[in-house]
Design a protein around this motif. Structure first.
Motif, mmCIF file in Angstrom:
data_model
loop_
_atom_site.group_PDB
_atom_site.id
_atom_site.type_symbol
_atom_site.label_atom_id
_atom_site.label_comp_id
_atom_site.label_asym_id
_atom_site.label_seq_id
_atom_site.Cartn_x
_atom_site.Cartn_y
_atom_site.Cartn_z
ATOM 1 N N PRO A 1 0.832 -1.201 0.000
ATOM 2 C CA PRO A 1 0.000 0.000 0.000
ATOM 3 C C PRO A 1 0.866 1.250 0.000
ATOM 4 C CG PRO A 1 -0.046 -1.047 2.154
ATOM 5 C CD PRO A 1 0.719 -1.953 1.239
ATOM 6 N N SER A 2 0.539 2.173 -0.865
ATOM 7 C CA SER A 2 1.308 3.409 -0.918
ATOM 8 C C SER A 2 0.772 4.369 0.129
ATOM 9 C CB SER A 2 1.215 4.035 -2.312
ATOM 10 O OG SER A 2 -0.087 4.525 -2.530
ATOM 11 N N PHE A 3 1.581 5.332 0.501
ATOM 12 C CA PHE A 3 1.209 6.332 1.489
ATOM 13 C C PHE A 3 -0.072 7.040 1.082
ATOM 14 C CE2 PHE A 3 1.306 10.748 2.891
ATOM 15 C CZ PHE A 3 1.400 10.585 4.248
ATOM 16 N N GLN B 1 -2.589 6.064 -0.503
ATOM 17 C CA GLN B 1 -3.796 5.265 -0.445
ATOM 18 C C GLN B 1 -4.190 4.903 0.985
ATOM 19 O OE1 GLN B 1 -2.606 1.944 -2.782
ATOM 20 N NE2 GLN B 1 -3.090 2.915 -4.715
ATOM 21 N N PHE B 2 -3.334 5.132 1.936
ATOM 22 C CA PHE B 2 -3.536 4.627 3.283
ATOM 23 C C PHE B 2 -4.451 5.530 4.091
ATOM 24 C CE2 PHE B 2 -1.930 3.926 7.704
ATOM 25 C CZ PHE B 2 -2.455 2.658 7.841
ATOM 26 N N ASN B 3 -5.521 4.966 4.628
ATOM 27 C CA ASN B 3 -6.436 5.676 5.498
ATOM 28 C C ASN B 3 -6.365 5.038 6.883
ATOM 29 O OD1 ASN B 3 -8.585 7.537 6.142
ATOM 30 N ND2 ASN B 3 -9.943 5.776 6.195
ATOM 31 N N THR B 4 -6.530 5.873 7.889
ATOM 32 C CA THR B 4 -6.514 5.362 9.254
ATOM 33 C C THR B 4 -7.676 5.968 10.030
ATOM 34 O OG1 THR B 4 -5.193 5.094 11.259
ATOM 35 C CG2 THR B 4 -4.969 7.195 10.099
ATOM 36 N N GLN C 1 2.049 8.964 8.936
ATOM 37 C CA GLN C 1 2.084 7.588 8.463
ATOM 38 C C GLN C 1 0.850 7.218 7.646
ATOM 39 O OE1 GLN C 1 2.535 5.773 12.300
ATOM 40 N NE2 GLN C 1 4.771 5.936 12.254
ATOM 41 N N ALA C 2 -0.094 8.152 7.519
ATOM 42 C CA ALA C 2 -1.290 7.952 6.702
ATOM 43 C C ALA C 2 -1.666 9.286 6.085
ATOM 44 C CB ALA C 2 -2.443 7.423 7.552
ATOM 45 N N SER C 3 -2.284 9.228 4.925
ATOM 46 C CA SER C 3 -2.663 10.471 4.254
ATOM 47 C C SER C 3 -4.072 10.900 4.603
ATOM 48 C CB SER C 3 -2.535 10.302 2.737
ATOM 49 O OG SER C 3 -3.429 9.292 2.289
#
Length: 174
Positions: free
Chosen positions: A20-22, A24-27, A37-39
């Motif tokens: 997973p790319s930065f 695309q990452f949801n938290t 660490q998440a966008s």
């Protein structure tokens, strides 16, 4: 030796492609988002968070609580603040080109000197406590999708269409 190296690279390249790319990452964890660490952090409690001088392109902050958060001098191109609560937040000199603030609460927010060019502010709560002094609103959508800000227009003179506002899906912060 060369063929072994090529074989190892051949195994690693697909792993890099599926990681997973930065972007695309949801938290749902505010700490992960604040550490970079998440966008995206949709619905997160970011109340009072310090995001000043931060660069987040296309961040998804829908329904986030950003009450009294500091986003000043940040860069948030294409970010989604739909239904976010930005009450009394500091957004001075921040850049939000092409961002989406649809139905966001900007009551008491300081947007002085902010770049809101081509930003969608449809249905956003902008009241007499919202500071827009020196903000760039060129091409911004205001009130409803048919109202586009032109330089020199007095914002208080833009009529609001109450019928369209009644049809809008309202956020919990209204």
């Amino acid at each position: 030796m060369k063929s072994k190296l090529l074989g190892i690279l051949g195994l690693l390249i697909p792993l890099v492609a599926i990681a997973p790319s930065f972007a695309q990452f949801n938290t749902n964890d505010p700490d992960v988002f604040l550490k970079g660490q998440a966008s995206s952090c949709q619905g997160c409690n970011l109340r009072g968070a310090d995001l000043s001088n931060t660069r987040r392109v296309n961040a998804q902050l829908r329904q986030a609580d950003l009450t009294e958060a500091n986003l000043s001098d940040g860069y948030f191109e294409g970010a989604y603040f739909t239904c976010a609560d930005l009450t009394r937040s500091q957004l001075e000199n921040a850049e939000f080109p092409y961002a989406n603030f649809v139905d966001a609460n900007l009551s008491g927010a300081d947007l002085s000197g902010a770049d809101l060019s081509k930003t969608d502010l449809s249905g956003a709560i902008i009241d007499d406590t919202t500071n827009l002094a020196g903000a760039n609103l060129e091409g911004a959508k205001l009130w409803d999708a048919r109202t586009i800000y032109q330089p020199g227009v007095d914002l208080s003179e833009i009529p609001r269409n109450k019928d369209i506002e009644k049809q809008r899906v309202k956020c919990n912060n209204q």
